[in-house]
Write a protein that holds these residues in place. Structure first.
Motif, PDB file in Angstrom:
ATOM      1  N   SER A  61      -8.420  13.571   7.529  1.00 28.07           N
ATOM      2  CA  SER A  61      -8.384  12.270   8.198  1.00 28.07           C
ATOM      3  C   SER A  61      -7.262  11.441   7.585  1.00 28.07           C
ATOM      4  O   SER A  61      -6.965  11.566   6.395  1.00 28.07           O
ATOM      5  CB  SER A  61      -9.726  11.548   8.078  1.00 28.07           C
ATOM      6  N   LEU A  62      -6.646  10.596   8.409  1.00 25.02           N
ATOM      7  CA  LEU A  62      -5.548   9.743   7.971  1.00 25.02           C
ATOM      8  C   LEU A  62      -5.977   8.292   8.070  1.00 25.02           C
ATOM      9  O   LEU A  62      -6.681   7.917   9.006  1.00 25.02           O
ATOM     10  CB  LEU A  62      -4.313   9.962   8.844  1.00 25.02           C
ATOM     11  N   ARG A  63      -5.542   7.489   7.097  1.00 26.99           N
ATOM     12  CA  ARG A  63      -5.808   6.052   7.147  1.00 26.99           C
ATOM     13  C   ARG A  63      -4.753   5.316   6.332  1.00 26.99           C
ATOM     14  O   ARG A  63      -4.119   5.886   5.447  1.00 26.99           O
ATOM     15  CB  ARG A  63      -7.205   5.713   6.643  1.00 26.99           C
ATOM     16  N   ILE A  64      -4.598   4.036   6.643  1.00 25.23           N
ATOM     17  CA  ILE A  64      -3.687   3.176   5.895  1.00 25.23           C
ATOM     18  C   ILE A  64      -4.385   2.780   4.584  1.00 25.23           C
ATOM     19  O   ILE A  64      -5.567   2.430   4.577  1.00 25.23           O
ATOM     20  CB  ILE A  64      -3.324   1.912   6.705  1.00 25.23           C
ATOM     21  N   ALA A  65      -3.640   2.834   3.502  1.00 27.83           N
ATOM     22  CA  ALA A  65      -4.186   2.503   2.182  1.00 27.83           C
ATOM     23  C   ALA A  65      -4.474   1.012   2.059  1.00 27.83           C
ATOM     24  O   ALA A  65      -3.827   0.178   2.702  1.00 27.83           O
ATOM     25  CB  ALA A  65      -3.214   2.927   1.092  1.00 27.83           C
ATOM     26  N   ARG A  66      -5.449   0.718   1.213  1.00 27.38           N
ATOM     27  CA  ARG A  66      -5.771  -0.656   0.831  1.00 27.38           C
ATOM     28  C   ARG A  66      -5.433  -0.820  -0.657  1.00 27.38           C
ATOM     29  O   ARG A  66      -5.229   0.162  -1.357  1.00 27.38           O
ATOM     30  CB  ARG A  66      -7.248  -0.932   1.066  1.00 27.38           C
ATOM     31  N   GLU A  67      -5.396  -2.042  -1.111  1.00 29.19           N
ATOM     32  CA  GLU A  67      -5.029  -2.302  -2.506  1.00 29.19           C
ATOM     33  C   GLU A  67      -5.932  -1.543  -3.485  1.00 29.19           C
ATOM     34  O   GLU A  67      -5.472  -1.094  -4.529  1.00 29.19           O
ATOM     35  CB  GLU A  67      -5.063  -3.807  -2.789  1.00 29.19           C
ATOM     36  N   VAL A  68      -7.205  -1.356  -3.136  1.00 33.50           N
ATOM     37  CA  VAL A  68      -8.127  -0.649  -4.034  1.00 33.50           C
ATOM     38  C   VAL A  68      -7.761   0.827  -4.204  1.00 33.50           C
ATOM     39  O   VAL A  68      -8.259   1.485  -5.108  1.00 33.50           O
ATOM     40  CB  VAL A  68      -9.597  -0.759  -3.564  1.00 33.50           C
ATOM     41  N   ASP A  69      -6.857   1.331  -3.363  1.00 38.66           N
ATOM     42  CA  ASP A  69      -6.422   2.725  -3.449  1.00 38.66           C
ATOM     43  C   ASP A  69      -5.252   2.926  -4.409  1.00 38.66           C
ATOM     44  O   ASP A  69      -4.821   4.065  -4.639  1.00 38.66           O
ATOM     45  CB  ASP A  69      -5.995   3.233  -2.058  1.00 38.66           C
ATOM     46  N   ALA A  70      -4.711   1.864  -4.977  1.00 38.50           N
ATOM     47  CA  ALA A  70      -3.485   1.950  -5.777  1.00 38.50           C
ATOM     48  C   ALA A  70      -3.599   2.921  -6.946  1.00 38.50           C
ATOM     49  O   ALA A  70      -2.668   3.693  -7.207  1.00 38.50           O
ATOM     50  CB  ALA A  70      -3.069   0.565  -6.267  1.00 38.50           C
TER      51      ALA A  70
END
Length: 165
Positions: free
Chosen positions: A3-12
């Motif tokens: 699955s693909l998704r746009i990262a959020r800041e918590v993913d840094a």
């Protein structure tokens, strides 16, 4: 299932770990880790990271940003055990789709000249050399290197197989 998704800041933190793991192959010319969570967060202020996950585990990512009719991507990073399985190609195809939808005519990236494996890969994916530039990455190198600029100018043509259109 990927699955693909746009990262959020918590993913840094996870993104920085993945990038550094994927770029371990560059230890022959770089002196330290490629990135850190602070740099990832800073990049998120001007562009986006697209993440590839499988069973909620991060297996790939790519950074991208828009510049008018040009899209730029970089830091394509795939979990080493998943390299060669098509994850990178899926991420690049998805980023190219974002570029097309945003009206971009070109997809740009740059690679380090000593990564001949990447040079060949991007050529297979339809990219062509467009010049060279000074290595301006803040990551120190053990040997002299430079960037090769690469461009894909066929973004207006769909890469989907005809039966999927």
């Amino acid at each position: 299932m990927l699955s693909l998704r746009i990262a959020r800041e918590v993913d840094a933190d996870a993104i920085a770990r993945l990038v550094n793991t994927a770029f371990l192959v560059e230890q022959f010319f770089i002196e330290r880790d490629r990135t850190n969570p602070g740099t990832v967060r800073s990049l998120m202020q001007k562009g986006k990271f697209l993440l590839a996950e499988e069973a909620h585990s991060l297996v790939g990512c790519v950074y991208w940003e828009l510049h008018g009719e040009r899209g730029y991507f970089g830091m394509l990073s795939i979990e080493p055990s998943r390299q060669g399985a098509g994850v990178g190609h899926q991420l690049v195809n998805a980023v190219e789709k974002y570029f097309r939808e945003a009206g971009c005519k070109f997809s740009d990236l740059k690679i380090v000249n000593v990564r001949t494996d990447l040079h060949a890969l991007y050529h297979r994916w339809g990219y062509a050399d467009s010049g060279t530039s000074v290595y301006d990455d803040p990551t120190p190198t053990k040997i002299p290197v430079h960037f090769i600029a690469i461009v894909q100018a066929a973004l207006m043509i769909s890469r989907e197989p005809i039966w999927l259109r």
